[in-house]
Design a protein around this motif. Structure first.
Motif, PDB file in Angstrom:
ATOM      1  N   GLN A  20      -4.482 -10.036  -3.487  1.00 56.27           N
ATOM      2  CA  GLN A  20      -5.029  -9.085  -4.462  1.00 56.27           C
ATOM      3  C   GLN A  20      -6.265  -9.691  -5.133  1.00 56.27           C
ATOM      4  N   SER A  24     -10.237  -8.500  -4.538  1.00 61.26           N
ATOM      5  CA  SER A  24     -10.481  -7.699  -5.746  1.00 61.26           C
ATOM      6  C   SER A  24     -11.804  -6.941  -5.711  1.00 61.26           C
ATOM      7  N   PRO A  29     -10.173   1.175  -7.794  1.00 56.57           N
ATOM      8  CA  PRO A  29      -9.439   1.096  -9.058  1.00 56.57           C
ATOM      9  C   PRO A  29      -8.002   1.589  -8.876  1.00 56.57           C
ATOM     10  N   GLY A  30      -7.049   0.811  -9.333  1.00 54.06           N
ATOM     11  CA  GLY A  30      -5.640   1.165  -9.214  1.00 54.06           C
ATOM     12  C   GLY A  30      -5.013   0.824  -7.880  1.00 54.06           C
ATOM     13  N   GLU A  31      -5.799   0.367  -6.918  1.00 60.75           N
ATOM     14  CA  GLU A  31      -5.258   0.006  -5.605  1.00 60.75           C
ATOM     15  C   GLU A  31      -4.567  -1.351  -5.700  1.00 60.75           C
ATOM     16  N   VAL A  32      -3.370  -1.439  -5.139  1.00 56.54           N
ATOM     17  CA  VAL A  32      -2.554  -2.637  -5.253  1.00 56.54           C
ATOM     18  C   VAL A  32      -2.157  -3.137  -3.869  1.00 56.54           C
ATOM     19  N   THR A  47      -2.071  -2.035   1.432  1.00 61.46           N
ATOM     20  CA  THR A  47      -2.270  -1.719   0.015  1.00 61.46           C
ATOM     21  C   THR A  47      -1.578  -0.396  -0.286  1.00 61.46           C
ATOM     22  N   SER A  48      -1.684   0.031  -1.508  1.00 64.47           N
ATOM     23  CA  SER A  48      -1.102   1.312  -1.905  1.00 64.47           C
ATOM     24  C   SER A  48      -1.862   2.490  -1.296  1.00 64.47           C
ATOM     25  N   LYS A  49      -3.062   2.260  -0.737  1.00 65.16           N
ATOM     26  CA  LYS A  49      -3.881   3.351  -0.221  1.00 65.16           C
ATOM     27  C   LYS A  49      -4.274   3.225   1.249  1.00 65.16           C
TER      28      LYS A  49
END
Length: 124
Positions: A20, A24, A29-32, A47-49
């Motif tokens: 992460q 970076s 934004p907000g992607e984890v 990642t989350s996306k």
């Protein structure tokens, strides 16, 4: 599951928080980062996306190519495990708009199931 596994081509799970921080500048934004696996010098980052494939190039690995694949673009994927004489395992990912799949080879079945499970979780 450490440096030796990664050097031998075994997928070694990598610390998601460390990746992460490393990615970076690339993350939305907000992607984890949820899961990350090192295969030799390369990385598969879930990642989350999206799925991010990091191809480290050159002698030092400082030069890198980042391939970003939104999960909605993954049409199908397959896993080929090792056999008695064929000791390589392989994951193939077909992406919309490409005729040839993206292929990642592993030296054994040790963590290929974890990578496949992560693909199933995020792409389905």
């Amino acid at each position: 599951m450490g440096l030796l596994d990664a050097l031998l081509g075994n997928a070694a799970e990598t610390d998601a928080q460390e990746i992460q921080l490393e990615l970076s500048q690339l993350l939305a934004p907000g992607e984890v980062v949820r899961n990350a696996y090192a295969v030799i010098r390369d990385l598969l980052v879930f990642t989350s996306k999206r799925l991010i494939l990091v191809d480290k190039q050159g002698v030092t690995g400082k030069k890198r190519e980042y391939l970003s694949i939104p999960y909605r673009s993954i049409e199908r994927f397959s896993m080929e495990t090792t056999g008695h004489f064929d000791l390589d395992a392989e994951i193939k990912i077909w992406v919309r708009g490409q005729t040839e799949p993206i292929s990642k080879n592993f030296r054994n079945d040790k963590n290929i199931h974890d990578v496949y499970r992560a693909l199933s979780e995020f792409a389905l």
